[in-house]
Design an enzyme around this catalytic site. Structure first.
Site, PDB file in Angstrom:
ATOM      1  CB  CYS A  97      -0.687   0.267   0.867  1.00 26.87           C
ATOM      2  SG  CYS A  97      -2.367   1.283   1.268  1.00 26.87           S
ATOM      3  CG  HIS A 206      -3.899  -2.937   4.375  1.00 27.82           C
ATOM      4  ND1 HIS A 206      -2.354  -2.700   4.445  1.00 27.82           N
ATOM      5  CD2 HIS A 206      -4.335  -2.298   3.481  1.00 27.82           C
ATOM      6  CE1 HIS A 206      -2.304  -1.410   4.146  1.00 27.82           C
ATOM      7  NE2 HIS A 206      -3.260  -1.166   3.264  1.00 27.82           N
TER       8      HIS A 206
HETATM    9  N1  GLN Z   1      -1.463   7.098   2.122  1.00 29.41           N
HETATM   10  C1  GLN Z   1      -1.894   6.618   1.650  1.00 29.41           C
HETATM   11  C2  GLN Z   1      -3.390   6.169   0.562  1.00 29.41           C
HETATM   12  O1  GLN Z   1      -4.476   6.798   1.090  1.00 29.41           O
HETATM   13  C3  GLN Z   1      -1.441   4.674   1.482  1.00 29.41           C
HETATM   14  C4  GLN Z   1      -2.693   3.925   2.908  1.00 29.41           C
HETATM   15  C5  GLN Z   1      -2.152   2.458   3.102  1.00 29.41           C
HETATM   16  O2  GLN Z   1      -0.919   2.545   2.744  1.00 29.41           O
HETATM   17  N2  GLN Z   1      -3.730   1.990   3.360  1.00 29.41           N
HETATM   18  O3  GLN Z   1      -3.335   5.565  -0.646  1.00 29.41           O
END
Ligand code: GLN
Length: 257
Positions: A97, A206
């Site tokens: 992510c 995740h």
């Molecule tokens: N901040 C990034 C987004 O919103 C990654 C979010 C995350 O790692 N869950 O896309």
């Protein structure tokens, strides 16, 4: 016979471990112990030297919110060259992510300045903020990974959940990590999920990813061992892995559209 050992680098654990991504480190570490492989977890932060980074056998980065991504880049930029060298040397990596976003060419957060990435991945990410809904929910995708032992075909279903605002678009030379069968993936438009370059995987899974998908954990560890020892070293699935794979089959069958 020498005892096998691996050093696993973990990018900024205090800043990049949203949604329990530290569970991936626990799986990699435990699998090493169960396979009698000596394992060292190296937390990477502003105190980590370039020499320490050069000795990494496997690299992991978790997710994070936009603010933390900006903070991490202030230090990671200075480590970019050695990280790119590791990836070019086929060291395996898993970025989840927020971390693949800053391994790309750039990440444009919902607010604030564009964050120039390390350019490991040929991809760009734009976070539209409140103009579009976040990509949230369970995600299922199909990957084709060579060497995922224990599966009767290289095609493997992976499951997890996603929660990101960023929309990622792959460049002309990029290869997606997986094909979405349920969920948004990179951008909710082109059916791609993540990216794979050499042995480095970027994805939006995740879950954490590895406890739910032991095939990917074995893939990463086997690659790390074969690069370090220059030979194929098998890794067996244990009963927990078999249970996870069975659970995954049941869950994914509920989502087949
Ligand atoms: N901040 C990034 C987004 O919103 C990654 C979010 C995350 O790692 N869950 O896309």
């Amino acid at each position: 016979m020498e005892k096998l050992s691996l050093t696993i680098g973990w990018l900024y654990p205090e800043l990049m471990s949203t949604y329990g991504d530290r569970g991936n480190i626990q799986v990699l570490s435990k699998k090493c112990v169960w396979s009698n492989i000596k394992v060292k977890i190296l937390p990477i932060d502003h105190n980590t030297s370039i020499n320490e980074l050069k000795n990494i056998d496997l690299l992991f980065g978790g997710g994070s919110q936009d603010i933390q991504q900006e903070i991490v880049m202030r230090d990671l930029r200075g480590k970019g060259l050695v990280i790119k060298e590791l990836i070019e040397r086929n060291i395996p990596a898993l970025f989840v992510c927020g971390s693949p976003q800053i391994m790309g060419k750039y990440y444009e957060p919902a607010e604030g300045k564009k964050i120039e990435g390390l350019g490991v991945f040929d991809m760009t990410t734009l976070n539209p903020g409140l103009t579009k809904p976040r990509c949230i929910g369970n995600i299922i995708a199909e990957v084709e990974l060579d060497g995922t032992d224990g599966t009767d075909s290289p095609k493997t279903i992976i499951i997890g959940f996603e929660n990101h605002g960023g929309r990622t678009y792959l460049g002309k030379t990029a290869k997606p990590f997986a094909k979405v069968t349920h969920g948004f993936g990179n951008n909710g438009e082109d059916g791609t999920e993540g990216i794979i370059y050499k042995n480095a995987i970027g994805c939006y899974f995740h879950g954490p990813l590895l406890p739910k998908n032991p095939e990917i954990a074995n893939y990463l560890l086997k690659k790390a061992l074969s690069v370090k020892y220059n030979r194929e070293i098998g890794l067996r699935y244990n009963s927990d892995d078999i249970l996870s794979i069975k659970a995954k089959q049941i869950i994914s069958s509920r989502y087949i559209d």
